[in-house]
Scaffold this motif. Structure first.
Motif, PDB file in Angstrom:
ATOM      1  N   GLN A 132       0.835  -1.205   0.000  1.00 31.48           N
ATOM      2  CA  GLN A 132       0.000   0.000   0.000  1.00 31.48           C
ATOM      3  C   GLN A 132       0.868   1.252   0.000  1.00 31.48           C
ATOM      4  O   GLN A 132       0.578   2.226  -0.708  1.00 31.48           O
ATOM      5  CB  GLN A 132      -0.937   0.008   1.207  1.00 31.48           C
ATOM      6  N   THR A 133       1.936   1.239   0.788  1.00 32.24           N
ATOM      7  CA  THR A 133       2.849   2.381   0.824  1.00 32.24           C
ATOM      8  C   THR A 133       3.451   2.627  -0.552  1.00 32.24           C
ATOM      9  O   THR A 133       3.506   3.766  -1.039  1.00 32.24           O
ATOM     10  CB  THR A 133       3.977   2.138   1.831  1.00 32.24           C
ATOM     11  N   LEU A 134       3.917   1.564  -1.197  1.00 32.71           N
ATOM     12  CA  LEU A 134       4.555   1.712  -2.505  1.00 32.71           C
ATOM     13  C   LEU A 134       3.554   2.170  -3.563  1.00 32.71           C
ATOM     14  O   LEU A 134       3.899   2.970  -4.444  1.00 32.71           O
ATOM     15  CB  LEU A 134       5.200   0.399  -2.921  1.00 32.71           C
ATOM     16  N   GLN A 135       2.328   1.675  -3.471  1.00 37.15           N
ATOM     17  CA  GLN A 135       1.314   2.119  -4.419  1.00 37.15           C
ATOM     18  C   GLN A 135       1.072   3.621  -4.283  1.00 37.15           C
ATOM     19  O   GLN A 135       0.949   4.340  -5.279  1.00 37.15           O
ATOM     20  CB  GLN A 135       0.014   1.354  -4.217  1.00 37.15           C
ATOM     21  N   THR A 136       1.013   4.095  -3.040  1.00 38.66           N
ATOM     22  CA  THR A 136       0.843   5.526  -2.805  1.00 38.66           C
ATOM     23  C   THR A 136       2.032   6.298  -3.342  1.00 38.66           C
ATOM     24  O   THR A 136       1.880   7.315  -4.028  1.00 38.66           O
ATOM     25  CB  THR A 136       0.668   5.806  -1.306  1.00 38.66           C
ATOM     26  N   ALA A 137       3.231   5.827  -3.034  1.00 34.30           N
ATOM     27  CA  ALA A 137       4.445   6.528  -3.452  1.00 34.30           C
ATOM     28  C   ALA A 137       4.608   6.548  -4.966  1.00 34.30           C
ATOM     29  O   ALA A 137       5.103   7.526  -5.535  1.00 34.30           O
ATOM     30  CB  ALA A 137       5.665   5.882  -2.800  1.00 34.30           C
TER      31      ALA A 137
END
Length: 249
Positions: A132-137
């Motif tokens: 989820q963090t990487l998708q946001t980033a």
């Protein structure tokens, strides 16, 4: 800040995981889980650096204010090249790995991950959080990235880490590098990076109702993801204790 954001932050501050860090076994298992959140934090920050400053060649002035550019660069310097307890330059991620090695936590999975970025190396709860963090980033709007960074990290971390420090000190767990890492973040995020990232988000949103709503939604998503991540970390810790591996301290 909305009531929902305030409520979620309060829930994180009281998460039962923090009270479980009472011996070295628990600390090892905790760190082997938490290290993934330490790593993926930098992707949010680097995305903000890419969007708000200029990291291209040839260079050109940022479209944002010099004050905002300075905010981001200050945070990058602090996170990517801070100092350890002896004053030696080190990134916070490298400092965390050193703290893991000091207590005998296994760093092999995350070190292998850095060679191929294969998310399948992560335990399920950490994989969901990091994905989820990487998708946001990688794909999120700049406002959503800044909101995730502020609400889910810089604003939330000081109170969460204080709960960990209180338990570790009360239980007299010998983990000086971890304590330094946690206390360093309490100080830096609470007094410097938190206010800087809040100013950054405020400037990005201004009085635009759509951007403010996007920021709130992203902040709520980040806090809920962190709570779920802590739940998974606690569940893994409980399984480890029931298996009796705490006998090998």
């Amino acid at each position: 800040m909305s009531r929902t954001l305030l409520s979620l932050q309060a829930d994180l501050t009281r998460h039962p995981l923090f009270a479980e860090l009472t011996d070295l076994h628990r600390v090892r298992r905790f760190m082997e889980s938490h290290v993934w959140a330490v790593w993926d934090f930098m992707s949010l920050l680097k995305r903000l650096q890419r969007d708000i400053t200029c990291v291209d060649v040839p260079w050109k002035p940022s479209a944002y204010s010099p004050a905002m550019v300075r905010f981001i660069n200050q945070i990058v310097v602090g996170e990517e090249s801070d100092v350890d307890e002896e004053g030696t330059p080190i990134s916070h991620f490298q400092l965390y790995l050193a703290a893991m090695k000091e207590v005998g936590a296994d760093t092999a999975p995350v070190e292998a991950f850095l060679q191929d970025f294969n998310l399948n190396r992560l335990p399920a709860h950490a994989r969901e959080f990091t994905a989820q963090t990487l998708q946001t980033a990688l794909q999120g709007d700049t406002v959503a990235v800044a909101a995730s960074f502020f609400y889910g990290r810089e604003k939330a971390i000081p109170s969460m880490f204080q709960g960990m420090v209180d338990t570790l000190k009360s239980a007299e767990v010998k983990c000086p590098k971890l304590l330094y890492y946690l206390e360093r973040h309490i100080h830096v995020d609470g007094e410097e990076h938190g206010p800087l990232s809040e100013q950054c988000l405020s400037e990005l949103c201004g009085s635009d109702a759509g951007k403010l709503q996007l920021a709130e939604q992203a902040g709520i998503a980040a806090l809920r993801a962190r709570e779920k991540f802590w739940d998974g970390t606690l569940a893994n810790l409980d399984v480890s204790l029931k298996n009796g591996s705490h006998a090998q301290l």
